[in-house]
Design an enzyme around this catalytic site. Structure first.
Site, PDB file in Angstrom:
ATOM      1  N   ARG A 244     -83.416 -27.694  72.517  1.00 23.55           N
ATOM      2  CA  ARG A 244     -82.717 -27.818  73.801  1.00 23.55           C
ATOM      3  C   ARG A 244     -81.990 -26.508  74.062  1.00 23.55           C
ATOM      4  O   ARG A 244     -81.460 -25.902  73.126  1.00 23.55           O
ATOM      5  CB  ARG A 244     -81.648 -28.916  73.738  1.00 23.55           C
ATOM      6  CG  ARG A 244     -82.140 -30.309  74.021  1.00 23.55           C
ATOM      7  CD  ARG A 244     -82.350 -30.533  75.529  1.00 23.55           C
ATOM      8  NE  ARG A 244     -82.719 -31.909  75.816  1.00 23.55           N
ATOM      9  CZ  ARG A 244     -83.964 -32.364  75.916  1.00 23.55           C
ATOM     10  NH1 ARG A 244     -84.980 -31.559  75.734  1.00 23.55           N
ATOM     11  NH2 ARG A 244     -84.211 -33.626  76.218  1.00 23.55           N
ATOM     12  N   GLU A 273     -82.122 -24.138  82.529  1.00 20.67           N
ATOM     13  CA  GLU A 273     -83.394 -24.620  83.079  1.00 20.67           C
ATOM     14  C   GLU A 273     -83.148 -25.297  84.414  1.00 20.67           C
ATOM     15  O   GLU A 273     -82.135 -25.982  84.544  1.00 20.67           O
ATOM     16  CB  GLU A 273     -84.048 -25.626  82.130  1.00 20.67           C
ATOM     17  CG  GLU A 273     -84.711 -24.957  80.954  1.00 20.67           C
ATOM     18  CD  GLU A 273     -85.413 -25.937  80.031  1.00 20.67           C
ATOM     19  OE1 GLU A 273     -85.980 -26.932  80.524  1.00 20.67           O
ATOM     20  OE2 GLU A 273     -85.376 -25.709  78.831  1.00 20.67           O
ATOM     21  N   HIS A 291     -90.906 -24.795  78.564  1.00 28.33           N
ATOM     22  CA  HIS A 291     -90.624 -26.175  78.129  1.00 28.33           C
ATOM     23  C   HIS A 291     -91.888 -27.048  78.106  1.00 28.33           C
ATOM     24  O   HIS A 291     -91.961 -28.087  78.767  1.00 28.33           O
ATOM     25  CB  HIS A 291     -89.544 -26.823  79.014  1.00 28.33           C
ATOM     26  CG  HIS A 291     -88.792 -27.906  78.303  1.00 28.33           C
ATOM     27  ND1 HIS A 291     -87.476 -28.198  78.547  1.00 28.33           N
ATOM     28  CD2 HIS A 291     -89.184 -28.778  77.341  1.00 28.33           C
ATOM     29  CE1 HIS A 291     -87.080 -29.210  77.773  1.00 28.33           C
ATOM     30  NE2 HIS A 291     -88.122 -29.578  77.028  1.00 28.33           N
TER      31      HIS A 291
HETATM   32  P1  NAD Z   1     -84.729 -36.639  65.925  1.00 28.90           P
HETATM   33  O1  NAD Z   1     -83.600 -37.468  66.420  1.00 28.90           O
HETATM   34  O2  NAD Z   1     -85.871 -37.338  65.253  1.00 28.90           O
HETATM   35  O3  NAD Z   1     -84.186 -35.507  64.926  1.00 28.90           O
HETATM   36  C1  NAD Z   1     -83.060 -34.747  65.175  1.00 28.90           C
HETATM   37  C2  NAD Z   1     -82.354 -34.518  63.852  1.00 28.90           C
HETATM   38  O4  NAD Z   1     -81.299 -33.581  64.060  1.00 28.90           O
HETATM   39  C3  NAD Z   1     -81.715 -35.782  63.260  1.00 28.90           C
HETATM   40  O5  NAD Z   1     -82.222 -36.015  61.956  1.00 28.90           O
HETATM   41  C4  NAD Z   1     -80.224 -35.493  63.259  1.00 28.90           C
HETATM   42  O6  NAD Z   1     -79.554 -36.057  62.139  1.00 28.90           O
HETATM   43  C5  NAD Z   1     -80.204 -33.971  63.220  1.00 28.90           C
HETATM   44  N1  NAD Z   1     -78.985 -33.355  63.732  1.00 28.90           N
HETATM   45  C6  NAD Z   1     -78.290 -33.699  64.834  1.00 28.90           C
HETATM   46  N2  NAD Z   1     -77.237 -32.859  64.999  1.00 28.90           N
HETATM   47  C7  NAD Z   1     -77.287 -31.984  63.969  1.00 28.90           C
HETATM   48  C8  NAD Z   1     -76.471 -30.894  63.571  1.00 28.90           C
HETATM   49  N3  NAD Z   1     -75.416 -30.529  64.299  1.00 28.90           N
HETATM   50  N4  NAD Z   1     -76.810 -30.216  62.444  1.00 28.90           N
HETATM   51  C9  NAD Z   1     -77.884 -30.581  61.708  1.00 28.90           C
HETATM   52  N5  NAD Z   1     -78.684 -31.601  62.038  1.00 28.90           N
HETATM   53  C10 NAD Z   1     -78.398 -32.296  63.153  1.00 28.90           C
HETATM   54  O7  NAD Z   1     -85.238 -35.815  67.192  1.00 28.90           O
HETATM   55  P2  NAD Z   1     -86.677 -35.133  67.394  1.00 28.90           P
HETATM   56  O8  NAD Z   1     -87.603 -36.109  68.035  1.00 28.90           O
HETATM   57  O9  NAD Z   1     -87.080 -34.470  66.152  1.00 28.90           O
HETATM   58  O10 NAD Z   1     -86.315 -34.053  68.527  1.00 28.90           O
HETATM   59  C11 NAD Z   1     -85.575 -32.887  68.190  1.00 28.90           C
HETATM   60  C12 NAD Z   1     -85.300 -32.055  69.415  1.00 28.90           C
HETATM   61  O11 NAD Z   1     -86.514 -31.654  70.050  1.00 28.90           O
HETATM   62  C13 NAD Z   1     -84.483 -32.732  70.523  1.00 28.90           C
HETATM   63  O12 NAD Z   1     -83.526 -31.806  70.992  1.00 28.90           O
HETATM   64  C14 NAD Z   1     -85.460 -32.942  71.629  1.00 28.90           C
HETATM   65  O13 NAD Z   1     -84.829 -32.932  72.864  1.00 28.90           O
HETATM   66  C15 NAD Z   1     -86.357 -31.746  71.456  1.00 28.90           C
HETATM   67  N6  NAD Z   1     -87.683 -31.889  72.073  1.00 28.90           N
HETATM   68  C16 NAD Z   1     -88.187 -30.816  72.731  1.00 28.90           C
HETATM   69  C17 NAD Z   1     -89.441 -30.932  73.334  1.00 28.90           C
HETATM   70  C18 NAD Z   1     -90.035 -29.759  74.061  1.00 28.90           C
HETATM   71  O14 NAD Z   1     -90.825 -29.977  74.962  1.00 28.90           O
HETATM   72  N7  NAD Z   1     -89.715 -28.545  73.695  1.00 28.90           N
HETATM   73  C19 NAD Z   1     -90.169 -32.120  73.261  1.00 28.90           C
HETATM   74  C20 NAD Z   1     -89.630 -33.191  72.553  1.00 28.90           C
HETATM   75  C21 NAD Z   1     -88.372 -33.065  71.964  1.00 28.90           C
END
Ligand code: NAD
Length: 317
Positions: A244, A273, A291
């Site tokens: 993000r 964005e 994105h």
């Molecule tokens: P998820 O919830 O499965 O995993 C996120 C992890 O981050 C969790 O295990 C959580 O404990 C950890 N976390 C949260 N805050 C933290 C911190 N301050 N320090 C360390 N660890 C921390 O989520 P996901 O499905 O793996 O998605 C991750 C990211 O990817 C999200 O931000 C999502 O918005 C983004 N994403 C981007 C796209 C894209 O098109 N680029 C697509 C899908 C998801």
């Protein structure tokens, strides 16, 4: 029951729903006209991606609505708690796109270590007239094999990234504020698989040891990676943000690139964005994408099917 897929749905998702007896309307109704459209057509299920907003006003004024489905991960565009308080089912498809995002990380990473982001900008301009000079200037590539990848956020996407990294012979280290250890299951095409456990470590340790750092945390109040963290990283580190905008401090990144502390970065997400800062877009050391982490046809298929499964389940069909 009637379903409006306002930001589209995959063919297989649509088929699953129609086979189960739902009427599916695939139509982009503008935000202003959405309330009237839902009421006039007695829509029971509203499916959106990130474009359509589902706010209190819409929830209050569309009594036929029973479910709101978000194809994808974040639900910032929906007043989720409010809708649930009103008795609506609200759901998303968090796992459907994890491997697509992970593959994009490696598209950027493989390109990064060979400076493809840079040569793709210069070859059209100078490839014909200065081929030999360009060949020399891009000759200092490195391999990913044997290098250390630091993954911050070891959830669904972080672990998919780990699988690819392990598969190509990288060492993987990870940080997560909830996950202490995760078992990464590598599955091969011939159904063989191996499991590799990875213990997480604090971000403050990870940043010192990683050759490349990839961010996979949800939106944060303040950046996880800013100037003070970058300072502690290895010289020449590469940083990838597909999580993000705002998780990585963009100004600190630009300064570190300028100072040659960071050798390259890759950004799929931006603080501002859909109008990313022009100085990021113009920076020749940044590999860029708009994105598109989740935007593969396979992920869209999985998202559609997952949405259909949830609707069928909740409707008790
Ligand atoms: P998820 O919830 O499965 O995993 C996120 C992890 O981050 C969790 O295990 C959580 O404990 C950890 N976390 C949260 N805050 C933290 C911190 N301050 N320090 C360390 N660890 C921390 O989520 P996901 O499905 O793996 O998605 C991750 C990211 O990817 C999200 O931000 C999502 O918005 C983004 N994403 C981007 C796209 C894209 O098109 N680029 C697509 C899908 C998801």
């Amino acid at each position: 029951m009637k379903v409006l897929a306002n930001d589209g749905i995959s063919k297989s998702g649509e088929k699953k729903l129609t086979d189960a007896g739902f009427e599916v309307i695939i139509k982009k109704v503008s935000q202003e006209q959405l309330k009237d459209f839902i009421n006039k057509n007695h829509i029971n299920v509203l499916l959106v991606r990130s474009a359509t907003k589902v706010r209190k006003d819409l929830i209050d004024n569309c009594p036929s609505l029973k479910m709101i489905g978000r194809g994808g991960v974040g639900m910032d565009n929906i007043d989720v708690e409010y809708a649930r308080e009103k008795g609506l089912k609200v759901f998303n498809t968090p796992a459907a796109s994890s491997s697509s995002v992970a593959e994009l990380v490696f598209a950027h990473l493989f390109g990064g270590v060979r400076q493809l982001y840079h040569s793709n900008r210069n070859m059209p301009l100078e490839g014909e007239s200065r081929f030999k000079e360009l060949k020399k200037s891009y000759a200092g590539g490195t391999e990913l094999r044997g290098k250390t990848l630091g993954i911050i956020g070891f959830g669904r996407i972080g672990r998919e990234v780990a699988k690819i990294a392990l598969g190509i012979g990288m060492k993987v280290i990870a940080s997560d504020d909830h996950v202490g250890e995760a078992e990464i299951a590598l599955e091969f095409y011939n159904h063989q698989s191996i499991k590799i456990p990875i213990k997480t470590e604090p971000v403050s340790e990870l940043i010192k040891h990683a050759d490349y750092i990839s961010l996979h945390v949800p939106a944060q109040e303040k950046p996880i990676i800013g100037a003070s963290q970058i300072e502690k990283m290895k010289d020449g580190v590469g940083i990838i943000n597909t999580a993000r905008g705002g998780v990585l401090d963009e100004n600190a990144l630009l300064e570190a690139i300028e100072a040659e502390k960071v050798s390259f970065a890759a950004l799929d997400v931006f603080e501002n964005e859909p109008s990313p800062a022009i100085r990021l877009l113009m920076n020749e050391s940044i590999s860029l994408s708009p994105h598109i982490g989740a935007a593969t046809s396979e992920a869209q298929e999985r998202i559609g099917v997952e949405l259909a499964d949830r609707i069928i389940e909740y409707a008790g069909k």
